[in-house]
Structures are given as structure tokens and as C-alpha cells.
Design a protein around this motif. Sequence first.
Motif, PDB file in Angstrom:
ATOM      1  N   GLU A  93      -1.724  -1.135  -1.750  1.00  0.00           N
ATOM      2  CA  GLU A  93      -1.986   0.244  -1.318  1.00  0.00           C
ATOM      3  C   GLU A  93      -0.720   1.098  -1.408  1.00  0.00           C
ATOM      4  O   GLU A  93      -0.796   2.339  -1.432  1.00  0.00           O
ATOM      5  CB  GLU A  93      -2.490   0.260   0.130  1.00  0.00           C
ATOM      6  CG  GLU A  93      -3.860  -0.373   0.320  1.00  0.00           C
ATOM      7  CD  GLU A  93      -4.996   0.557  -0.075  1.00  0.00           C
ATOM      8  OE1 GLU A  93      -4.725   1.752  -0.311  1.00  0.00           O
ATOM      9  OE2 GLU A  93      -6.139   0.086  -0.154  1.00  0.00           O
ATOM     10  N   ARG A 172       3.046   8.563   0.807  1.00  0.00           N
ATOM     11  CA  ARG A 172       2.647   7.403   1.603  1.00  0.00           C
ATOM     12  C   ARG A 172       1.959   7.772   2.904  1.00  0.00           C
ATOM     13  O   ARG A 172       1.494   6.923   3.635  1.00  0.00           O
ATOM     14  CB  ARG A 172       3.866   6.519   1.919  1.00  0.00           C
ATOM     15  CG  ARG A 172       4.526   5.768   0.750  1.00  0.00           C
ATOM     16  CD  ARG A 172       3.597   5.486  -0.394  1.00  0.00           C
ATOM     17  NE  ARG A 172       4.167   4.556  -1.367  1.00  0.00           N
ATOM     18  CZ  ARG A 172       4.646   4.903  -2.550  1.00  0.00           C
ATOM     19  NH1 ARG A 172       4.679   6.169  -2.911  1.00  0.00           N
ATOM     20  NH2 ARG A 172       5.095   3.988  -3.398  1.00  0.00           N
ATOM     21  N   ARG A 196      -1.929  -0.125   4.572  1.00  0.00           N
ATOM     22  CA  ARG A 196      -1.461   1.259   4.527  1.00  0.00           C
ATOM     23  C   ARG A 196      -0.591   1.579   5.739  1.00  0.00           C
ATOM     24  O   ARG A 196      -0.713   0.943   6.781  1.00  0.00           O
ATOM     25  CB  ARG A 196      -2.648   2.224   4.487  1.00  0.00           C
ATOM     26  CG  ARG A 196      -3.543   2.079   3.275  1.00  0.00           C
ATOM     27  CD  ARG A 196      -4.645   3.132   3.261  1.00  0.00           C
ATOM     28  NE  ARG A 196      -5.545   2.976   4.402  1.00  0.00           N
ATOM     29  CZ  ARG A 196      -6.629   2.201   4.397  1.00  0.00           C
ATOM     30  NH1 ARG A 196      -6.934   1.492   3.332  1.00  0.00           N
ATOM     31  NH2 ARG A 196      -7.405   2.133   5.459  1.00  0.00           N
TER      32      ARG A 196
END
Length: 281
Positions: A93, A172, A196
Motif C-alpha cells: 500500500e 501517504r 496503510r
Amino acid sequence: MSRHVAIVTDSTAYLPARTMERHGIAAVPLTVVLGDRALEEGTEISTRALAQALQKRRPVTTSRPGPAVFEETYRKVAESGATGIVSLHLSAELSGTYDAAVVAARRAPVPVRVVDTGMIAMALGFCALSAAEAAEAGGTVDEAVTAAEKRAAGTSAYFYVDTLDYLRRGGRIGAAQALLGSALAVKPLLQLADGRIEPLEKVRTASKAIARLEEIAADRAGSAQVDVAVHHLAAPDRASALADRLRGRLPGLADLHVSEVGAVIGAHTGPGLLGVVVSPR
């Protein structure tokens, strides 16, 4: 690496060099792009140089290794006697590193199992250590993978950052979340969830945020036997003080690692990062 199953990871595991050497773990470097220069993490750019560049708001980006780099690593590992490889990497991710490893694995001279651990930093490092210990005990590729996946499933990672701006710049964390944090002048606590980086809590001051980080880590550890890592970027005193407090609070503490993160993660979090990884054995 003469044992039957070899372990490969990447430079974001931030395992101590001696630990990697003792367990025969190889690490493929990610790249930090500073201006127009592409530099390998761990050998060509220091965290001090990175922190200075970020503070001066110079453009900093990161890049995954290409499949050719993995191919070369797998070839060397096979030539040293391994007949199987477990390749463990940071969350897909957050990076394309896993995808590059999958492409290279198809052309490796020995079977390679590539694993997206969903982890970063020593949360990934502890997975690599568990896989290496399983391999050293005579385990198969499947058994080493199982050991790593079991470790990942129980491991938690929490982070304090001075600002969400670096995470926003690197894509991010969402821009709306970053703007909300800046508008409210709060100090964010983050966690690794499903691979994540997600907001956990918002605290009004840095001192309260760090105290809360300690509480969260202690609650997560409880009385279980755990390994812990305290990470930082350009904040060694904060990290040392937090580690000392955790030593006094965790009755089941086994190993405690204190280390500065490398340039790849540092590029996305910025100076002042303080992180805690809690990994039950």
C-alpha cells in the motif's frame, strides 16, 4: 547464506547490521531522489543529509528498487547455497517494492516466495527475524513464510509526527486529513492499519502526544512477552527518553531496539518523527 532457506528483505526494515549478518538476511535498497540525484538508502544518503534537505524544503522523493536489483540479489543468494528464498517487504500500500520483487521472482534461479508483510520499519524487521529463525531451525520456505505472517499479524506500529505535511506531499495520507491537522494546530498520532498509515488520535501538544504514544504502546504490550522498537528521525533525545520509560513499564519486554529511521521513511514523515513498534513473540 549457506542454509537451505534464505531470507531477503528491503532497506526499510532497518534491522541492525550485526543482526542481519548474524542471521544471513539480505536487504535490497530503496532509493531516495534528492533534487536530481538518486541515492541508495543505507549507503549513499545519511539521515542527517535527508533531515537538512527536508528542513530546507528541497524536493525529496523515493523510488522502489527495479526488478533487476532483486534478480541480482536472488542470484547471489542462490549461488551461496540457498535452494529457496523468502522475500519479505514493506507494505504494498506504501510502495511498489513488492511488485518489483514479484516480477524478479519469476526469473530467479531458485523458488522465491514474495510476501507483502503490510509492515514498515522494525515491524517489517521483526517479521524478517522470525522467518530467519524458522529457517535456521530447519524450516521450509512455507514454514518461514508462516512464521513471518504470524509475526506480522500480531505486530502494531504507532507514530508521532510534528506535522502531516510530509506525508501529504508524498501521497501517504489524504490532503483533507493533513489540512485538518494543520488548521487545528494539533499533533497527530498515526498507526499502521491494513498496510496503510492512518490517523489514530489528535493531541494538542507535542509533550502530550508523546506521553499518549507511550500509553498506547504500554497498553498494547500489556504483560505479554514482546519485542519493541523505538524509531526517530533527528530526535535522539526524545527516542532515548521514551525507550527508558518503556523499559520500566513493560514487564514482558524481551528485546528493545532504538534506532533512527532511514531516508526512505524519513522522507515521508519529516524530522521529529517518533515511532514505537510492539511485536509479541
